[in-house]
Scaffold this active site. Structure first.
Site, PDB file in Angstrom:
ATOM      1  N   TYR A 178       0.842  -1.202   0.000  1.00  0.00           N
ATOM      2  CA  TYR A 178       0.000   0.000   0.000  1.00  0.00           C
ATOM      3  C   TYR A 178       0.872   1.245   0.000  1.00  0.00           C
ATOM      4  CZ  TYR A 178      -3.673  -3.248   1.522  1.00  0.00           C
ATOM      5  OH  TYR A 178      -4.552  -4.289   1.608  1.00  0.00           O
ATOM      6  N   LYS A 209      -0.886  -8.281  -2.786  1.00  0.00           N
ATOM      7  CA  LYS A 209      -2.235  -7.750  -2.619  1.00  0.00           C
ATOM      8  C   LYS A 209      -2.169  -6.235  -2.758  1.00  0.00           C
ATOM      9  CE  LYS A 209      -5.775  -7.306   1.043  1.00  0.00           C
ATOM     10  NZ  LYS A 209      -5.956  -7.243   2.515  1.00  0.00           N
TER      11      LYS A 209
END
Lengths: 312, 312, 312, 312, 312
Positions: A178, A209
């Site tokens: 992220y 992810k």
């Protein structure tokens, strides 16, 4: 339905010869023999404290942490990702679940405006291996990197070492990537997300992810995901599910991420555990129908509505 | 009176097979065979320096640190929690007490307005195991996390590793979970406390000590504690006792925390050691009557007043 | 004259069975068989650089560091406390002295107004044990904690581990406890000093060195020391000597610290080494007459004046 | 010419019995059997980057790093001090030189006005021992401490441990002691330099390198050096050479440092390597004539001018 | 065409006897038996995220990370430098490539205006040796130091230790030396770059990669490179390729760096992988024709144009 053989698992070369079979075992378990990943994210009790588990619009079932294990057990998932301690307290009663030990976590109390995010490694890898030695079905490890944070270096170093150590013992690794921090203007930029995905590859992760990029007039979110799916190379890309939305929208997005964007799976948390047990179980099957079974959105919706069943 | 058998102790799966019996021994000792925890908090000589031990309204008995050991020995407690060095200096003369070694501590000199709180690990876990090897009745470890502090990551990492290591050697772990720091607007928010309790679960603690939430028109403190008791799952929730109040109020609150709020015990310090030895001993029994014996408030008050006796 | 037997030495329980005799040996040596501590502080060459050793009002003898060893050898002391390297350079020629290895030190160049104080551990404990193995008469270790400093946590952690490790090898530990830092309004507050003394106990120290509290209309410094002597429990309290004063004043203060305040000894540096060798040797005897021999102030002054002799 | 026997080497007691002969070997080599130290400082390629090696007033010979090894080989020095890697690249071709491995270094890019100086340990001591095992003539280690820097504690701790470890393996240690940082008003104060020298003693160094103090109407630089020479006790004091000056001035200063100030040697860098090979070689001999041979300034100048020769 | 024998490889003395042959093997492989280095830099997927791999002016081939391995395999290079994880994911399919494991990396998200650069070590050296043990053709390691950064000390220490450890196991080391940070006014100053090159030598690197200095009226970039080539001594100097320019300009600059500036090779990234596979392969040959074969610019251009072929 996609299916791979053990020979088709591409084992990274940092997995030593004597751990190849273990790695293949774990990879086949995590992907349910499909090469695709359906990850049930159960790490939010630290990440979001009790915000995701109690309150308006959240099923009362979700107030009890065991809810997540019930979903994981009765539904169809690839792996259940949670912190070591959470798994240690429940896994004896849910031995059939494939566990992914989330190695780092932080709360959301300190905001980026106060300090850039750092999510610390909470225990060494040996403690995850010990769980495995005690009989828990641990197939892999997870770690979050906030790229662009002033603490990026600490997380990169922890993750870099972790992947080497995990592969050395035959475990699969998923990186949560992220971009976040004062230096990050747009966390949802497709180009930046592609950079994050490429970074996961360079660190040697098996799966990465990411948040789905923001779509605009030049392309949908799924269109824009292609850059990241390319950049991640041999590291499989999966998208985070985000906050709870209606099931049809959710399943359509997932379908597009895979069939347009090049994702090889999904990572879903709130959309599952915030529902009642029965509904959540059906949703795991609908998600898996798309991710693991290559079913259409319509068929998956039918699974969610209890009109069809999906099993492996 | 609640009572559990050795078979009913739910041993976390990070306790290895060869340490299961040791863990059960420690759990049974700490809970006096009830599954409930009565924790006598004796770590304030660092946390609050001499403020809690000397001055107006405090028994002169409390000026001498041995006072705490006398209470622990003559009263009825589950565990006496104190720093390693304190235990090392007195335990030879008080071998019958169950000790919980508090692993981290800080003074209150630097206020949150100057710097966010960090309470450092003061010694490695081996030093607590050494006490045990030297014959001290060490049943567990304690650690404080200030959630939301800018140093949250250090405490989370120390606690995360500590719990794994403690369980690996059969010790029980209690986490003190206190939201505190510039980022924390309301330390007594029930929702936030529930998040802290859930965090303790994810780290794998056996018990979590929280401050009781603030009650308001929407519910009493005990009502609001329910969210945390649910969120902590298989980690037993106990409330801190706070500053000294009259015994009836204190015992009523305790009763409600258990029977309304879902707590499985209490953690009391100042309310005990600031009293004279005789009074403090009677209060341990009154507390244990409620916590360990499921007695009524009235009966517990009678114990405190010396009109009834409580024993195990 | 106070005297204790080996059986009367209260050995902390973190000293393992096989090291009990070693600990008792060291304790008896350090206290010269009295249970009282006369500590000759020779760590100021780092702490105060050359300010205490060269200049107006300081004997020319003090410019040569060997002066301290000559005093330690010809006078009567319990232990000579100095850094490892200092001891390593001279101890071969002064084998009869009991050495206490000061483990941490800092200079006074950076003032608290610039940064809060941190005094780093300069070498691991093994290096002190190695000195012992090489034949040096090392009986214990010393460490300074600046309580209330923003670096309190580092010093607490280093000291906490050090004491455990020292006791594990039979060494005695003295903590220098000084409240200091931006958060500390009054370093000489009796209540705060008592808190510091209690902290030393909780860390497991055998002796704690504090500055004498400030006296006022409500009580003399010695009166006010009582709170700290109580708070330190089984950790023996000794007062720092401070800057050089006339010998009668100095000896009277010492007498009161022991007989009114509850101290069990003293820690003196500048008052000794800033004098000529002959005068310093006589002062060690006068101090020891009070500390180790329970002599009166008048008799001790006579020792200092060469009119009486004190020996063990 | 001063000369000492092996029996006259005062071996610090932290050198274990089995390493005494090794230490004496190294001490005799480093001091060429005189007890005096002539140190050729070759660590400036990091400390000053290329400023000392290329530019106006600097011999073209100095642009090639091998120049320093040629001087060290053809001239007369006690030790050549340089970083581990520099030595590793050239020592095979210059086996006759006595090497002192400089353990820490920093560049001068970040000025004190931006941040206080910290010079990090660049490799562990084992890497220096490995050089010795590979046949390099390593006789000792060097380390720089910036006393009064906000990072003083890190350097003190690294140096403190280093000296213990070095002595444990028979190596000699030289500390570079430079007061520097925002807290240091006058780096050349004789009193402060004396404090720095005393600190080196307390850490256990064998030699301490200081800058010569600033002279004034109350005394010359050499006069003022006496305080430091006393304060350093059994640690031999040597002065840094500083920037390049004419040879007569340089040699006179050196003579006075030894015969007035109490120094036992010198540490010279730029004054040597900035000259052509021939001139530099002659200057090593002139310096050694004074330092190791107790020759007069006039005779040393004659050596530099090629009118006399100095050999050991 | 330059060619060296195994006997001509100058093995640093920190390579132990039993690793000499391994070091020579690696050196000969890395330099293709020429003593010159052609380094293909593939570490930018972290350093520059996806900016160098996707977008206007970049071949679509470059979006897939495998592109770099195809170039490395079909072209002529000395080493392919990339992070450990990237190599681990592809090396099994490209076993013929010589790999240089880049040990540290950072993204460019946090700019120097926000914080000075620190590039963390991402894994320990053992993980690179493990790759070698698993059959990957690892010949060396790489590390970047931002000289003049406020974090210079961390990078210097990591690199200093790394080189010692690498040589101890027979690996070759390349340092990327980039002056950068608030303290650095002119990153392209020839004098500063020379200082950086000298620092690499002092740390013991085998090769140092620098940016070419800025030319001006007093001399061309290649002229000014001479100072650095001298300062780096026995550490071979190579220049970074920088952003993509036309091939003739690029090859001319390279020729001058070697034949005027004294470089012994080149390090090229974007100029290669941003081209289509065919073009990139031809460019590796053209570069190698100059670097490894001492061909003229014209002949190298002919190679790039496919009019001539270059092979080893």
């Amino acid at each position: 339905m996609p299916s791979i053989t053990r020979d088709q698992v591409r084992v990274p070369v940092d997995v030593p010869a004597e751990m190849r079979e273990t790695y293949i075992d774990n990879y086949m378990k995590a992907t349910r023999g499909t090469g695709r990943l359906m990850l049930f994210a159960c790490d939010q009790k630290i990440e979001h404290l009790n915000d995701d588990f109690f309150g308006e619009g959240i099923s009362a079932d979700d107030a009890d942490p065991e809810h997540m294990f019930r979903i994981g057990s009765q539904g169809i998932c690839g792996v259940l990702a949670g912190q070591r301690g959470l798994i240690a307290q429940y896994a004896a009663d849910y031995p059939e679940i494939n566990y992914l030990v989330k190695i780092n976590s932080k709360t959301h109390l300190v905001k980026t405006s106060q300090d850039d995010p750092y999510s610390p490694q909470l225990y060494d890898i040996q403690t995850a291996l010990d769980l495995r030695d005690n009989g828990v079905n641990v197939v892999g490890l997870g770690y979050t990197i906030y790229l662009g944070s002033e603490y990026e270096s600490q997380m990169m170093a922890e993750a870099g070492q972790l992947i080497a150590d995990a592969h050395a013992t035959g475990l699969v690794v998923v990186l949560w990537m992220y971009p976040r921090g004062k230096a990050v203007a747009d966390e949802k930029s497709a180009h930046l997300i592609a950079g994050a995905a490429g970074t996961a590859l360079c660190l040697g992760a098996d799966f990465v992810k990411v948040n789905p990029p923001k779509g605009d007039e030049s392309g949908s979110s799924a269109d824009k995901l292609k850059e990241a799916a390319l950049a991640s190379g041999r590291t499989g890309l999966v998208c985070a599910g985000g906050s709870t939305v209606d099931s049809h929208t959710f399943l359509s997005q997932l379908y597009d991420q895979i069939h347009v964007g090049g994702a090889v799976g999904n990572a879903t948390g709130r959309n599952l555990h915030q529902r009642s047990l029965d509904e959540a179980v059906r949703l795991t099957k609908a998600i898996s129908a798309i991710t693991l079974g290559d079913w259409s959105v319509e068929d998956a919706v039918a699974v969610f509505n209890g009109e069809k069943d999906f099993s492996l």
